[in-house]
Design a protein around this motif. Sequence first.
Motif, PDB file in Angstrom:
ATOM      1  N   LEU A 110       0.818  -1.216   0.000  1.00  0.00           N
ATOM      2  CA  LEU A 110       0.000   0.000   0.000  1.00  0.00           C
ATOM      3  C   LEU A 110       0.851   1.264   0.000  1.00  0.00           C
ATOM      4  N   PHE A 111       2.171   1.103   0.099  1.00  0.00           N
ATOM      5  CA  PHE A 111       3.098   2.232   0.109  1.00  0.00           C
ATOM      6  C   PHE A 111       2.800   3.195   1.260  1.00  0.00           C
ATOM      7  N   THR A 112       2.522   2.650   2.441  1.00  0.00           N
ATOM      8  CA  THR A 112       2.343   3.462   3.644  1.00  0.00           C
ATOM      9  C   THR A 112       2.573   2.595   4.869  1.00  0.00           C
ATOM     10  N   ASP A 113       3.174   3.197   5.904  1.00  0.00           N
ATOM     11  CA  ASP A 113       3.307   2.484   7.174  1.00  0.00           C
ATOM     12  C   ASP A 113       2.150   2.812   8.117  1.00  0.00           C
ATOM     13  N   ASN A 114       1.234   3.688   7.649  1.00  0.00           N
ATOM     14  CA  ASN A 114       0.068   4.102   8.435  1.00  0.00           C
ATOM     15  C   ASN A 114       0.457   4.734   9.767  1.00  0.00           C
ATOM     16  N   GLN A 115       1.672   5.255   9.842  1.00  0.00           N
ATOM     17  CA  GLN A 115       2.136   5.922  11.051  1.00  0.00           C
ATOM     18  C   GLN A 115       2.118   7.440  10.844  1.00  0.00           C
ATOM     19  N   PHE A 116       2.373   8.173  11.952  1.00  0.00           N
ATOM     20  CA  PHE A 116       2.359   9.634  11.913  1.00  0.00           C
ATOM     21  C   PHE A 116       3.796  10.160  11.997  1.00  0.00           C
ATOM     22  N   HIS A 117       4.112  11.133  11.137  1.00  0.00           N
ATOM     23  CA  HIS A 117       5.469  11.687  11.093  1.00  0.00           C
ATOM     24  C   HIS A 117       5.408  13.191  10.873  1.00  0.00           C
ATOM     25  N   ASN A 118       6.419  13.885  11.382  1.00  0.00           N
ATOM     26  CA  ASN A 118       6.622  15.293  11.052  1.00  0.00           C
ATOM     27  C   ASN A 118       7.758  15.351  10.050  1.00  0.00           C
ATOM     28  N   ILE A 119       7.473  15.854   8.852  1.00  0.00           N
ATOM     29  CA  ILE A 119       8.507  15.891   7.818  1.00  0.00           C
ATOM     30  C   ILE A 119       8.920  17.320   7.483  1.00  0.00           C
ATOM     31  N   GLY A 120       8.431  18.311   8.268  1.00  0.00           N
ATOM     32  CA  GLY A 120       8.893  19.685   8.093  1.00  0.00           C
ATOM     33  C   GLY A 120       8.247  20.436   6.949  1.00  0.00           C
ATOM     34  N   VAL A 121       6.969  20.156   6.672  1.00  0.00           N
ATOM     35  CA  VAL A 121       6.277  20.899   5.606  1.00  0.00           C
ATOM     36  C   VAL A 121       5.995  22.327   6.048  1.00  0.00           C
ATOM     37  N   ARG A 122       5.525  22.495   7.307  1.00  0.00           N
ATOM     38  CA  ARG A 122       5.213  23.810   7.851  1.00  0.00           C
ATOM     39  C   ARG A 122       5.753  23.896   9.281  1.00  0.00           C
ATOM     40  N   PRO A 123       5.895  25.105   9.826  1.00  0.00           N
ATOM     41  CA  PRO A 123       6.355  25.233  11.215  1.00  0.00           C
ATOM     42  C   PRO A 123       5.386  24.542  12.173  1.00  0.00           C
ATOM     43  N   GLN A 124       5.924  23.994  13.255  1.00  0.00           N
ATOM     44  CA  GLN A 124       5.078  23.300  14.230  1.00  0.00           C
ATOM     45  C   GLN A 124       4.001  24.208  14.809  1.00  0.00           C
ATOM     46  N   THR A 125       4.329  25.471  14.991  1.00  0.00           N
ATOM     47  CA  THR A 125       3.371  26.396  15.607  1.00  0.00           C
ATOM     48  C   THR A 125       2.208  26.724  14.681  1.00  0.00           C
ATOM     49  N   GLU A 126       2.382  26.456  13.397  1.00  0.00           N
ATOM     50  CA  GLU A 126       1.341  26.800  12.429  1.00  0.00           C
ATOM     51  C   GLU A 126       0.290  25.709  12.310  1.00  0.00           C
ATOM     52  N   ASP A 127       0.717  24.458  12.359  1.00  0.00           N
ATOM     53  CA  ASP A 127      -0.215  23.343  12.193  1.00  0.00           C
ATOM     54  C   ASP A 127       0.238  22.217  13.108  1.00  0.00           C
ATOM     55  N   THR A 128      -0.498  21.996  14.196  1.00  0.00           N
ATOM     56  CA  THR A 128      -0.029  21.070  15.227  1.00  0.00           C
ATOM     57  C   THR A 128      -0.361  19.613  14.934  1.00  0.00           C
ATOM     58  N   GLY A 129      -1.189  19.336  13.935  1.00  0.00           N
ATOM     59  CA  GLY A 129      -1.404  17.976  13.477  1.00  0.00           C
ATOM     60  C   GLY A 129      -1.915  17.010  14.525  1.00  0.00           C
ATOM     61  N   ARG A 130      -1.240  15.858  14.645  1.00  0.00           N
ATOM     62  CA  ARG A 130      -1.668  14.763  15.518  1.00  0.00           C
ATOM     63  C   ARG A 130      -1.830  15.211  16.970  1.00  0.00           C
ATOM     64  N   PHE A 131      -1.115  16.237  17.377  1.00  0.00           N
ATOM     65  CA  PHE A 131      -1.205  16.757  18.741  1.00  0.00           C
ATOM     66  C   PHE A 131      -2.641  17.132  19.102  1.00  0.00           C
ATOM     67  N   GLN A 132      -3.424  17.560  18.118  1.00  0.00           N
ATOM     68  CA  GLN A 132      -4.812  17.942  18.365  1.00  0.00           C
ATOM     69  C   GLN A 132      -5.637  16.770  18.882  1.00  0.00           C
ATOM     70  N   VAL A 133      -5.195  15.546  18.586  1.00  0.00           N
ATOM     71  CA  VAL A 133      -5.916  14.350  19.017  1.00  0.00           C
ATOM     72  C   VAL A 133      -5.331  13.788  20.308  1.00  0.00           C
ATOM     73  N   THR A 134      -3.992  13.721  20.368  1.00  0.00           N
ATOM     74  CA  THR A 134      -3.353  13.041  21.505  1.00  0.00           C
ATOM     75  C   THR A 134      -3.023  13.967  22.662  1.00  0.00           C
ATOM     76  N   GLY A 135      -2.772  15.242  22.371  1.00  0.00           N
ATOM     77  CA  GLY A 135      -2.312  16.161  23.409  1.00  0.00           C
ATOM     78  C   GLY A 135      -0.866  15.936  23.796  1.00  0.00           C
ATOM     79  N   ASN A 136      -0.186  15.057  23.090  1.00  0.00           N
ATOM     80  CA  ASN A 136       1.215  14.729  23.367  1.00  0.00           C
ATOM     81  C   ASN A 136       2.108  15.657  22.549  1.00  0.00           C
ATOM     82  N   THR A 137       2.982  16.407  23.217  1.00  0.00           N
ATOM     83  CA  THR A 137       3.832  17.371  22.507  1.00  0.00           C
ATOM     84  C   THR A 137       4.780  16.693  21.527  1.00  0.00           C
ATOM     85  N   ASN A 138       5.036  15.401  21.721  1.00  0.00           N
ATOM     86  CA  ASN A 138       5.894  14.680  20.773  1.00  0.00           C
ATOM     87  C   ASN A 138       5.208  14.493  19.419  1.00  0.00           C
TER      88      ASN A 138
END
Length: 624
Positions: A110-138
Amino acid sequence: MAHAGRDWNDVAARVAASRPLALSPSIPAGLNQWIDGRSYAELFTEAFGTPDVTPARIAMAIATFERTLYSDRTPFDASVSQISNLTAAEARGQAVFNQSRCNVCHAGTLFTDNQFHNIGVRPQTEDTGRFQVTGNTNNVGEFRTPSLRNVELRAPYMHDGHFATLEDVVEFYNRGGDFNAPNINRNLIRPLNLTAQQKSDLVAFLKRPLTDPRVAAAAAPFDRPTLYTESGRVPQSTGNGTPGSGSNVPQVTAIEPPLAGNPNFAVGVSNALGGAQAVLVIGSSDPGTGPSIPSNASFARTSLKLSGSGAGQGFGSVSLQIPENSALVGSTFFGRWFVLDANAAGGVAVTPVFKMTIFGAANSSAVTTNPIDDAQTFVTQHYRDFLNRDVDASGLSYWTEQINGNSSNNPDACSIVDTSCVLSRRITVSAAFFIENEFQQTGSFVYRIYTTSLGRQPTYSEFTSDRNQIDVSTLSSSKQTFADSWVQRQAFINKYGANPAADAFVDALLATLKSYDGVDLTAKRSTYINELQGGASRGQIVREVAEDTNVQSAEYNSSFVLMQYFGYLRRDADSGGYKFWLDVLNNRVQGNYRAMVCAFLTSAEYQLRFGQAVTRRNSDCSSQ
């Protein structure tokens, strides 16, 4: 369907009330044939055995469909199966893909590991991504790895649509991303230092080899309906408006589907003067930019007081019902809001114009119009049903204009969405055919002949047969001929005798009248007897009694009610319905014939005389 505060039960209720794919301009032929104009309840019955539309069934139906969408016929799959080979450039690109460790995250078939990664598309402060669900700063800035199957077809790329082409994506990875963050894995996201040839080969591998031709061609099972938002049916706002307070030009918002039958076509206004009065005008041509506000409109004209206060802070919206009328489909209308604003030129600020074209449901074969909805047809039929003759040109023109309006705006035309206006005028016109003198002197005369001399109402077949004997072009003579033949009928002779004495006949006739409807014409007894003894026929006396103004008044309501059945439904009255409406006219709301006329005009029985569609309901009469 999604909306804050809406749960799955709300979604299920909305699905159940919706017409399947009504907004789609293009539906795959097989799917459209299967739907065949049916409702969701009918489709759910076929799929699940009962018509209940529930959240669980919706989820099951969607999941069952999604399990058919297995994209496994790409050139890459054929290459792995040794059915065919990739091109040289594509094969080199696959090697670059693996050597650059793209396959670590885009792994497996399927060409995906179905995992979550930060690849540096935008600054962290601009789009927090998975953090919105987990609340984990990592997890700040992390997003799920997408599959690369059919990636060529899914531009733009990245979670925010940041890159327009796959070439842009490869350049992004080649430079090692655009932004740094503590949770970026620099063993994976790092400068790749690819040559121009390697980048070109990598893009070649991402395109054709990973694209299923069925998906690219939208062939089954990947064919699908075109979405409303993908069509040209979304209303468009263009041009300029007239600024108001604070140099703000009010803005119009109209994004709801202009679908025939849409009960909630919302049109909003914003950026206007708060608290001001605003008028929405929608017609077949651009209403213009003021300063005068059109006094009427072919589609809709309505007003409201805006919420908010101050320049540019005013807003509001109205919801219009678009009639479910197939004759409207394809019609284009233009609308603007006019906001009363003393600081605007001419005292009126105006929005840009919006344009909409009414469309119908692509998968609906249902008939949504009825010939009797046409004003000319309606008037013509009334001449036949109540006056028993063909319509004359002047009458057709006059009564049609009383419904549709005329060029002199006397009356104005009803707007398309103001169905209450149209119905009100149809009631007025319809009632006039009973109230006007021609019917009173013809059909009502026949009715009174029965009640005054036989002490009963005519049946429908009796009425239609006898009504044919009254010719409006020779009214007086034909009425007398009918009355003279009437007294020769066996039913009349059985009641009064073949050759009764003048006084005995008059006494018996007046007794019948008084017994039936309570009218006492004893004061005219001597007059009638003298006329008979002076050579008048019994037919003349019967006619005089039937035409007496006291009799006409006493019989007016009962005749009015019965003629609803004879004229609209062309049948005898049912006892319960007749008594109900007579009680309404006599006691409940005296003289309120409009409610009665409306009930018959909006009855399915009346409408189905002329077509298959029932376009009006008795509930429409609540506004009359």
